[in-house]
Design a protein around this motif. Sequence first.
Motif, PDB file in Angstrom:
ATOM      1  N   VAL A 155      -9.967   3.253  -3.968  1.00 29.79           N
ATOM      2  CA  VAL A 155     -10.161   2.588  -3.152  1.00 29.79           C
ATOM      3  C   VAL A 155      -9.045   2.732  -1.986  1.00 29.79           C
ATOM      4  O   VAL A 155      -7.957   2.999  -2.302  1.00 29.79           O
ATOM      5  CB  VAL A 155      -9.978   0.962  -3.330  1.00 29.79           C
ATOM      6  CG1 VAL A 155      -8.871   0.639  -3.930  1.00 29.79           C
ATOM      7  CG2 VAL A 155     -10.327  -0.027  -2.188  1.00 29.79           C
ATOM      8  N   PRO A 156      -9.306   2.874  -0.746  1.00 29.73           N
ATOM      9  CA  PRO A 156      -8.241   3.177   0.422  1.00 29.73           C
ATOM     10  C   PRO A 156      -7.325   2.103   0.369  1.00 29.73           C
ATOM     11  O   PRO A 156      -7.365   0.981   0.450  1.00 29.73           O
ATOM     12  CB  PRO A 156      -8.823   3.120   1.646  1.00 29.73           C
ATOM     13  CG  PRO A 156     -10.413   3.310   1.409  1.00 29.73           C
ATOM     14  CD  PRO A 156     -10.540   2.735   0.088  1.00 29.73           C
ATOM     15  N   ILE A 157      -5.899   2.555   0.621  1.00 30.56           N
ATOM     16  CA  ILE A 157      -4.525   1.523   0.548  1.00 30.56           C
ATOM     17  C   ILE A 157      -3.665   1.966   1.600  1.00 30.56           C
ATOM     18  O   ILE A 157      -3.559   2.974   1.904  1.00 30.56           O
ATOM     19  CB  ILE A 157      -4.012   1.302  -0.607  1.00 30.56           C
ATOM     20  CG1 ILE A 157      -3.646   2.774  -1.376  1.00 30.56           C
ATOM     21  CG2 ILE A 157      -4.903   0.775  -1.870  1.00 30.56           C
ATOM     22  CD1 ILE A 157      -2.661   2.631  -2.583  1.00 30.56           C
ATOM     23  N   VAL A 158      -2.998   0.808   1.929  1.00 33.17           N
ATOM     24  CA  VAL A 158      -1.916   1.100   2.982  1.00 33.17           C
ATOM     25  C   VAL A 158      -0.975   0.204   2.314  1.00 33.17           C
ATOM     26  O   VAL A 158      -0.920  -0.882   1.975  1.00 33.17           O
ATOM     27  CB  VAL A 158      -2.165   0.738   4.307  1.00 33.17           C
ATOM     28  CG1 VAL A 158      -0.936   0.618   5.130  1.00 33.17           C
ATOM     29  CG2 VAL A 158      -3.183   1.438   4.862  1.00 33.17           C
ATOM     30  N   LEU A 159       0.357   0.953   1.927  1.00 35.51           N
ATOM     31  CA  LEU A 159       1.514   0.207   1.641  1.00 35.51           C
ATOM     32  C   LEU A 159       2.574   0.477   2.716  1.00 35.51           C
ATOM     33  O   LEU A 159       2.620   1.337   3.089  1.00 35.51           O
ATOM     34  CB  LEU A 159       1.958   0.764   0.236  1.00 35.51           C
ATOM     35  CG  LEU A 159       1.174   0.873  -0.978  1.00 35.51           C
ATOM     36  CD1 LEU A 159       1.525   1.739  -1.976  1.00 35.51           C
ATOM     37  CD2 LEU A 159       0.882  -0.424  -1.480  1.00 35.51           C
ATOM     38  N   SER A 160       3.470  -0.738   3.103  1.00 36.83           N
ATOM     39  CA  SER A 160       4.421  -0.425   4.107  1.00 36.83           C
ATOM     40  C   SER A 160       5.374  -1.452   3.768  1.00 36.83           C
ATOM     41  O   SER A 160       5.391  -2.469   2.989  1.00 36.83           O
ATOM     42  CB  SER A 160       3.800  -0.977   5.358  1.00 36.83           C
ATOM     43  OG  SER A 160       3.378  -2.257   5.630  1.00 36.83           O
ATOM     44  N   LEU A 187       6.291  -1.222  -1.616  1.00 41.89           N
ATOM     45  CA  LEU A 187       5.719   0.132  -1.719  1.00 41.89           C
ATOM     46  C   LEU A 187       5.139   0.469  -3.064  1.00 41.89           C
ATOM     47  O   LEU A 187       4.938   1.565  -3.334  1.00 41.89           O
ATOM     48  CB  LEU A 187       6.903   1.031  -1.600  1.00 41.89           C
ATOM     49  CG  LEU A 187       7.462   0.741   0.095  1.00 41.89           C
ATOM     50  CD1 LEU A 187       8.721   1.759   0.214  1.00 41.89           C
ATOM     51  CD2 LEU A 187       6.451   0.887   1.013  1.00 41.89           C
ATOM     52  N   GLN A 223       0.298  -0.799  -7.375  1.00 40.72           N
ATOM     53  CA  GLN A 223      -0.101  -1.755  -8.335  1.00 40.72           C
ATOM     54  C   GLN A 223      -1.715  -1.726  -8.522  1.00 40.72           C
ATOM     55  O   GLN A 223      -2.309  -2.808  -8.511  1.00 40.72           O
ATOM     56  CB  GLN A 223       0.149  -3.111  -7.822  1.00 40.72           C
ATOM     57  CG  GLN A 223       1.729  -3.469  -7.516  1.00 40.72           C
ATOM     58  CD  GLN A 223       2.073  -4.683  -6.787  1.00 40.72           C
ATOM     59  OE1 GLN A 223       1.017  -5.262  -5.919  1.00 40.72           O
ATOM     60  NE2 GLN A 223       3.239  -5.153  -7.075  1.00 40.72           N
ATOM     61  N   TYR A 224      -2.040  -0.509  -9.069  1.00 39.96           N
ATOM     62  CA  TYR A 224      -3.448  -0.300  -9.482  1.00 39.96           C
ATOM     63  C   TYR A 224      -3.575   0.226 -10.702  1.00 39.96           C
ATOM     64  O   TYR A 224      -2.539   1.046 -11.285  1.00 39.96           O
ATOM     65  CB  TYR A 224      -4.030   0.553  -8.262  1.00 39.96           C
ATOM     66  CG  TYR A 224      -3.824   0.027  -7.005  1.00 39.96           C
ATOM     67  CD1 TYR A 224      -4.959  -0.708  -6.368  1.00 39.96           C
ATOM     68  CD2 TYR A 224      -2.762   0.222  -6.238  1.00 39.96           C
ATOM     69  CE1 TYR A 224      -4.804  -1.326  -5.161  1.00 39.96           C
ATOM     70  CE2 TYR A 224      -2.670  -0.050  -4.796  1.00 39.96           C
ATOM     71  CZ  TYR A 224      -3.776  -1.035  -4.462  1.00 39.96           C
ATOM     72  OH  TYR A 224      -3.364  -1.551  -3.276  1.00 39.96           O
ATOM     73  N   THR A 232       5.404   3.498   6.004  1.00 35.96           N
ATOM     74  CA  THR A 232       3.979   3.248   5.738  1.00 35.96           C
ATOM     75  C   THR A 232       3.275   4.323   4.897  1.00 35.96           C
ATOM     76  O   THR A 232       3.428   5.519   5.374  1.00 35.96           O
ATOM     77  CB  THR A 232       3.015   3.103   6.616  1.00 35.96           C
ATOM     78  OG1 THR A 232       3.460   2.052   7.631  1.00 35.96           O
ATOM     79  CG2 THR A 232       1.484   2.417   6.390  1.00 35.96           C
ATOM     80  N   ILE A 253      -0.249   5.774   3.563  1.00 35.02           N
ATOM     81  CA  ILE A 253      -1.564   5.773   3.605  1.00 35.02           C
ATOM     82  C   ILE A 253      -2.069   6.479   2.306  1.00 35.02           C
ATOM     83  O   ILE A 253      -1.710   7.758   2.070  1.00 35.02           O
ATOM     84  CB  ILE A 253      -2.090   6.695   4.895  1.00 35.02           C
ATOM     85  CG1 ILE A 253      -1.352   5.759   6.010  1.00 35.02           C
ATOM     86  CG2 ILE A 253      -3.648   6.253   4.853  1.00 35.02           C
ATOM     87  CD1 ILE A 253      -1.579   4.608   6.510  1.00 35.02           C
TER      88      ILE A 253
END
Lengths: 301, 313
Positions: free
Chosen positions: A8-13, A32, A35-36, A135, A137
Amino acid sequence: MSVAPQCVPIVLSGYIPGINAFQTLGIDQSRLQAQYPGGAFIDQVRFKVPDGIYILDLQAELKINDIPITRNFVPMSAFGKSHTYEDNRTSPTTMVFNWKLKKPLYLRSGEVLTVSIQNASIDFDTAISEMIEVTYIGRGIMNKDYENAIIDGQVKTYRPWVTAFIGVRRELGTSDFTDRSTETDLKNPFDVPMLVEHFVGRMSIDGMDPNYQGGTSGIGSDAYLGYTFCRMWDSASKIIVRDPTPFGHLFHMSNKIWTVNSILPPKGFYIIDLDEQVSVVDDADFMTPIVSMVGYREVQR
Amino acid sequence: MSTSPILLTSRVAIASGGTAIADSGRLQNESRRPMLIEEVHFLTQSPTTTLTTVTYSMGTVIRAKLRAGRFVISNEFIVLSAYGPLLQDLVGLTPGRLDRTLGIGLDAVTTRSQMTHHRWKLSRPLLLGPGESMMANFSRDVDVSGWTGGDGNAFVTITLLGRLADPSYIVPKKVMVPYISQFLVTETAMATAGDSLSQETDIGNPFLVPLQITSMNGRLRTRSTTAIGDLPFDNNAMNIDPTDGREIKMAVSGRNMIRDYTSISSVFGNTRSWEMDLKLDPREWVNAGYRRGSSSSGLQFTLTAFGHREETL
């Protein structure tokens, strides 16, 4: 039997609200963290900085636990290609430096790609009071068996490596200079071959991009294109760039990178030699050349 | 599989606040062979009359709703500037990108014969059967919010670029059909600080088959007597306070995509496009939350998702 990741696409920032001169700060790691269940892939890293004048001063160090991704601190502008030609628009008050990884970086579930930010204060000996955002991606992996397959060695993963040579800050229009990277600057320090994807060549003209045509720094393009010449060779003394070549030709002025896609053997390195004939440049600004090497290697978990 | 390139085009005039339909005869596959559309281009031209606004970028006020044969391409009227990543930023000097005179970094130019170009490269070729047409409906917002007037006719040209299949091409029973959906934060909502949440019907999969999302684009539009155009996400001109929050978070079926509110410039980057590979199951949708500060008046944020699904011919 290979296992396919279900993503699944994720963005962590994460961000820091500002940074003092010569200070180093970390970013809240929980923001950051991957958590998957099956970990995560990082495809792009973005640095959002408060102005286009921080070609050199804002630097980042990335690592996963004790595994370095960068050799010490690397200027945020020297990870990926430039998208904006001049990188110095004064009215959009923030800039985004984007690094698109050639091979995704895998993080195990719960792992963090930690980032430390340093205000090197080479061009500007001042505090930065605006927010600096980092960030990632990427893609979260939802199936735990993919992580197990990586641990078992069924699936290959890759780790990027970024290392930079930062030249001496020189004053234009005074005299000519030379500068040369050392054996540790653009090196593959690992025991496995590294695929070098590209070199980034930046030149900080008082912190600004030489393409910037506003103010006095527009003159910096003279040093960038016409009066700084490069030669390059590798650790086996093979010639990479034989004849003195203008800096702006090697690292094209539109995107600042030179794509090479070549193999660097274990412990191998590149040397870049700069002949800075900048005494003729009619300007009193300071210039600092930056050359970084971006590559990746295959790893077994 | 196919060797013959082909290009179909149609141009329409459209008034401020009006609608127009492209001539479907000109967008018809007149061949006996199927046509595979790979790109859709839009070209806009500002009105030739003296303009009220200083800077003008018509691609941000004209929207298109597309249908190919019996297949729905977009869930509603999609603003043209949201089709595809930002083209002009890489070049820097192309008209339509940067207002150097005003120095505001706006996607518009000051001269009054502006043209903007937007290119949508389809993630999978779209098959247009023999005799089938692309139906393109256009709408143009009133040029300035709350303004009943408006400048003269603008012009929009739609162009389909593709290939004609070889005579030996066997038409498959199932084909990939693109789909575009959009989450629009209204200008009224942007006038006050707060959060806007997308609905189930905004960015979702209304079909009975999985939908593969390949990219999402973000755009921030201004529409005033000063300028009409898309803005960089961080800009201290045009009444946008750079310290003011313009952040987004996103989840799909309880799985976080953007867990913490993150600035739109970080999410979408310099190209204002986020490439991804997200599979939406039938009836699944994306929850997007947009958080804005109090100085976003006169702006409009648009999130557009591009993807494709499999359909039976």
